[in-house]
Design a protein around this motif. Structure first.
Motif, PDB file in Angstrom:
ATOM      1  N   GLU A  77       0.828  -1.210   0.000  1.00  0.00           N
ATOM      2  CA  GLU A  77       0.000   0.000   0.000  1.00  0.00           C
ATOM      3  C   GLU A  77       0.860   1.257   0.000  1.00  0.00           C
ATOM      4  O   GLU A  77       0.564   2.217  -0.717  1.00  0.00           O
ATOM      5  CB  GLU A  77      -0.934  -0.003   1.214  1.00  0.00           C
ATOM      6  CG  GLU A  77      -2.040  -1.026   1.105  1.00  0.00           C
ATOM      7  CD  GLU A  77      -2.794  -1.249   2.410  1.00  0.00           C
ATOM      8  OE1 GLU A  77      -2.527  -0.530   3.402  1.00  0.00           O
ATOM      9  OE2 GLU A  77      -3.650  -2.162   2.432  1.00  0.00           O
ATOM     10  N   ALA A 121       2.291   1.544  -3.485  1.00  0.00           N
ATOM     11  CA  ALA A 121       1.263   1.936  -4.451  1.00  0.00           C
ATOM     12  C   ALA A 121       0.959   3.429  -4.367  1.00  0.00           C
ATOM     13  O   ALA A 121       0.775   4.080  -5.402  1.00  0.00           O
ATOM     14  CB  ALA A 121      -0.008   1.116  -4.237  1.00  0.00           C
ATOM     15  N   GLU A 122       0.932   3.976  -3.175  1.00  0.00           N
ATOM     16  CA  GLU A 122       0.681   5.421  -3.018  1.00  0.00           C
ATOM     17  C   GLU A 122       1.753   6.237  -3.729  1.00  0.00           C
ATOM     18  O   GLU A 122       1.449   7.194  -4.439  1.00  0.00           O
ATOM     19  CB  GLU A 122       0.644   5.803  -1.539  1.00  0.00           C
ATOM     20  CG  GLU A 122      -0.597   5.370  -0.809  1.00  0.00           C
ATOM     21  CD  GLU A 122      -0.531   5.697   0.669  1.00  0.00           C
ATOM     22  OE1 GLU A 122       0.233   6.606   1.070  1.00  0.00           O
ATOM     23  OE2 GLU A 122      -1.251   5.029   1.436  1.00  0.00           O
ATOM     24  N   ILE A 146       3.871   5.182  -6.126  1.00  0.00           N
ATOM     25  CA  ILE A 146       3.838   4.872  -7.559  1.00  0.00           C
ATOM     26  C   ILE A 146       2.725   5.650  -8.256  1.00  0.00           C
ATOM     27  O   ILE A 146       2.924   6.230  -9.324  1.00  0.00           O
ATOM     28  CB  ILE A 146       3.680   3.350  -7.775  1.00  0.00           C
ATOM     29  CG1 ILE A 146       4.946   2.635  -7.305  1.00  0.00           C
ATOM     30  CG2 ILE A 146       3.358   3.025  -9.229  1.00  0.00           C
ATOM     31  CD1 ILE A 146       4.768   1.148  -7.066  1.00  0.00           C
ATOM     32  N   GLN A 147       1.562   5.699  -7.639  1.00  0.00           N
ATOM     33  CA  GLN A 147       0.429   6.422  -8.229  1.00  0.00           C
ATOM     34  C   GLN A 147       0.696   7.917  -8.306  1.00  0.00           C
ATOM     35  O   GLN A 147       0.242   8.578  -9.243  1.00  0.00           O
ATOM     36  CB  GLN A 147      -0.849   6.127  -7.446  1.00  0.00           C
ATOM     37  CG  GLN A 147      -1.337   4.718  -7.670  1.00  0.00           C
ATOM     38  CD  GLN A 147      -2.462   4.311  -6.724  1.00  0.00           C
ATOM     39  OE1 GLN A 147      -2.893   5.086  -5.887  1.00  0.00           O
ATOM     40  NE2 GLN A 147      -2.914   3.074  -6.858  1.00  0.00           N
ATOM     41  N   ARG A 148       1.416   8.454  -7.343  1.00  0.00           N
ATOM     42  CA  ARG A 148       1.734   9.881  -7.342  1.00  0.00           C
ATOM     43  C   ARG A 148       2.474  10.277  -8.627  1.00  0.00           C
ATOM     44  O   ARG A 148       2.318  11.386  -9.130  1.00  0.00           O
ATOM     45  CB  ARG A 148       2.593  10.205  -6.111  1.00  0.00           C
ATOM     46  CG  ARG A 148       2.761  11.664  -5.826  1.00  0.00           C
ATOM     47  CD  ARG A 148       3.501  11.911  -4.513  1.00  0.00           C
ATOM     48  NE  ARG A 148       2.895  11.179  -3.409  1.00  0.00           N
ATOM     49  CZ  ARG A 148       3.578  10.514  -2.478  1.00  0.00           C
ATOM     50  NH1 ARG A 148       4.896  10.482  -2.497  1.00  0.00           N
ATOM     51  NH2 ARG A 148       2.956   9.865  -1.521  1.00  0.00           N
ATOM     52  N   TYR A 149       3.280   9.361  -9.155  1.00  0.00           N
ATOM     53  CA  TYR A 149       4.052   9.635 -10.370  1.00  0.00           C
ATOM     54  C   TYR A 149       3.478   8.940 -11.601  1.00  0.00           C
ATOM     55  O   TYR A 149       4.137   8.844 -12.633  1.00  0.00           O
ATOM     56  CB  TYR A 149       5.523   9.264 -10.150  1.00  0.00           C
ATOM     57  CG  TYR A 149       6.180  10.228  -9.194  1.00  0.00           C
ATOM     58  CD1 TYR A 149       6.602  11.472  -9.635  1.00  0.00           C
ATOM     59  CD2 TYR A 149       6.312   9.921  -7.847  1.00  0.00           C
ATOM     60  CE1 TYR A 149       7.172  12.381  -8.757  1.00  0.00           C
ATOM     61  CE2 TYR A 149       6.872  10.829  -6.961  1.00  0.00           C
ATOM     62  CZ  TYR A 149       7.303  12.054  -7.423  1.00  0.00           C
ATOM     63  OH  TYR A 149       7.850  12.958  -6.546  1.00  0.00           O
ATOM     64  N   GLU A 150       2.251   8.432 -11.484  1.00  0.00           N
ATOM     65  CA  GLU A 150       1.523   7.804 -12.574  1.00  0.00           C
ATOM     66  C   GLU A 150       2.223   6.579 -13.150  1.00  0.00           C
ATOM     67  O   GLU A 150       2.173   6.321 -14.354  1.00  0.00           O
ATOM     68  CB  GLU A 150       1.192   8.831 -13.668  1.00  0.00           C
ATOM     69  CG  GLU A 150       0.306   9.953 -13.153  1.00  0.00           C
ATOM     70  CD  GLU A 150      -0.081  10.958 -14.211  1.00  0.00           C
ATOM     71  OE1 GLU A 150      -0.387  10.549 -15.339  1.00  0.00           O
ATOM     72  OE2 GLU A 150      -0.068  12.163 -13.896  1.00  0.00           O
ATOM     73  N   HIS A 180       2.558   2.365 -13.261  1.00  0.00           N
ATOM     74  CA  HIS A 180       1.569   1.287 -13.407  1.00  0.00           C
ATOM     75  C   HIS A 180       2.135   0.027 -12.770  1.00  0.00           C
ATOM     76  O   HIS A 180       3.184  -0.471 -13.190  1.00  0.00           O
ATOM     77  CB  HIS A 180       1.284   1.051 -14.897  1.00  0.00           C
ATOM     78  CG  HIS A 180       0.438  -0.138 -15.162  1.00  0.00           C
ATOM     79  ND1 HIS A 180      -0.912  -0.178 -14.899  1.00  0.00           N
ATOM     80  CD2 HIS A 180       0.761  -1.368 -15.663  1.00  0.00           C
ATOM     81  CE1 HIS A 180      -1.391  -1.358 -15.241  1.00  0.00           C
ATOM     82  NE2 HIS A 180      -0.402  -2.098 -15.707  1.00  0.00           N
ATOM     83  N   VAL A 209       6.873  -2.590 -11.913  1.00  0.00           N
ATOM     84  CA  VAL A 209       6.209  -1.314 -12.179  1.00  0.00           C
ATOM     85  C   VAL A 209       6.684  -0.762 -13.514  1.00  0.00           C
ATOM     86  O   VAL A 209       7.879  -0.792 -13.816  1.00  0.00           O
ATOM     87  CB  VAL A 209       6.527  -0.301 -11.047  1.00  0.00           C
ATOM     88  CG1 VAL A 209       5.848   1.031 -11.307  1.00  0.00           C
ATOM     89  CG2 VAL A 209       6.122  -0.866  -9.697  1.00  0.00           C
ATOM     90  N   ARG A 261      10.228  10.263 -13.538  1.00  0.00           N
ATOM     91  CA  ARG A 261       9.127   9.821 -12.677  1.00  0.00           C
ATOM     92  C   ARG A 261       9.499   8.515 -11.976  1.00  0.00           C
ATOM     93  O   ARG A 261       9.211   8.326 -10.789  1.00  0.00           O
ATOM     94  CB  ARG A 261       7.848   9.618 -13.490  1.00  0.00           C
ATOM     95  CG  ARG A 261       7.211  10.915 -13.955  1.00  0.00           C
ATOM     96  CD  ARG A 261       6.088  10.631 -14.965  1.00  0.00           C
ATOM     97  NE  ARG A 261       5.525  11.842 -15.495  1.00  0.00           N
ATOM     98  CZ  ARG A 261       4.355  12.357 -15.118  1.00  0.00           C
ATOM     99  NH1 ARG A 261       3.623  11.734 -14.211  1.00  0.00           N
ATOM    100  NH2 ARG A 261       3.910  13.466 -15.647  1.00  0.00           N
ATOM    101  N   THR A 284      10.032   8.138  -7.970  1.00  0.00           N
ATOM    102  CA  THR A 284       9.286   7.110  -7.256  1.00  0.00           C
ATOM    103  C   THR A 284      10.218   6.265  -6.395  1.00  0.00           C
ATOM    104  O   THR A 284       9.927   5.994  -5.222  1.00  0.00           O
ATOM    105  CB  THR A 284       8.513   6.216  -8.243  1.00  0.00           C
ATOM    106  OG1 THR A 284       7.565   7.032  -8.943  1.00  0.00           O
ATOM    107  CG2 THR A 284       7.791   5.078  -7.541  1.00  0.00           C
TER     108      THR A 284
END
Length: 180
Positions: free
Chosen positions: A26, A29-30, A32-36, A38, A49, A63, A67
């Motif tokens: 988790e 994932a937070e 990773i999602q911040r920098y778009e 996958h 990723v 990015r 990350t």
């Protein structure tokens, strides 16, 4: 990839281990999602990723490195909670390589995944194996793309399993401070 996950599984009850691994996933994932980025696969205690898929950006290499650096920092914060609750601390190692891939359905029967094929993910995985705990190791291709943004330490060339020529790896030491 988590460092020492086998040892961790010997220290914790399986249910507690699941809770710790989920907290790590988790947290990752937070960031990773911040920098778009996958998340293509959860590989037990590791993650595969992609940056640049399914949405490409001009700065995907940056990015990815942002990350990695932030993930190491985030694990430090997570460790405060894990130490208090479970008496454990986590460490991660990350490998990043930039290059061409083909993404497509892999699998048969009822199980299919969208995976990137080509040398790029293999080199990234091998670079991760060179990384010390809580460090990010990058390829020379990635280093060229991010050296204006990050401070890098040359680790020299290393023979990587399955790769024909040695790869000159660099460790990311941190972000460059803007000059005024």
């Amino acid at each position: 990839d988590l460092v020492g996950s086998t040892m961790l599984s010997g220290q914790l009850d399986p249910e507690d281990l699941r809770t710790v691994v989920r907290a790590y996933q988790e947290t990752a994932a937070e960031v990773i999602q911040r920098y778009e980025g996958h998340i293509a696969q959860y590989l037990g205690d590791g993650l595969l990723v992609y940056f640049g898929y399914p949405q490409a950006h001009e700065d995907d290499a940056q990015r990815a490195v942002h990350t990695g650096v932030e993930l190491v920092e985030a694990i430090g914060g997570l460790n405060t909670r894990l130490e208090a609750s479970y008496g454990v601390q986590l460490a991660v190692r990350l490998g990043i390589h930039t290059g061409p891939v083909v993404v497509g359905d892999i699998g048969s029967g009822g199980r299919h995944e969208q995976l990137a094929l080509g040398e790029t993910p293999n080199i990234a995985a091998r670079l991760e194996g060179l990384a010390a705990p809580n460090t990010v190791v990058i390829s020379p291709v990635t280093a060229r793309l991010v050296r204006q943004t990050f401070v890098l330490e040359d680790l020299g060339a290393s023979a990587l399993k399955g790769v024909a020529v040695p790869v000159a790896a660099s460790r990311v030491l941190g972000r460059r401070t803007p000059s005024r």
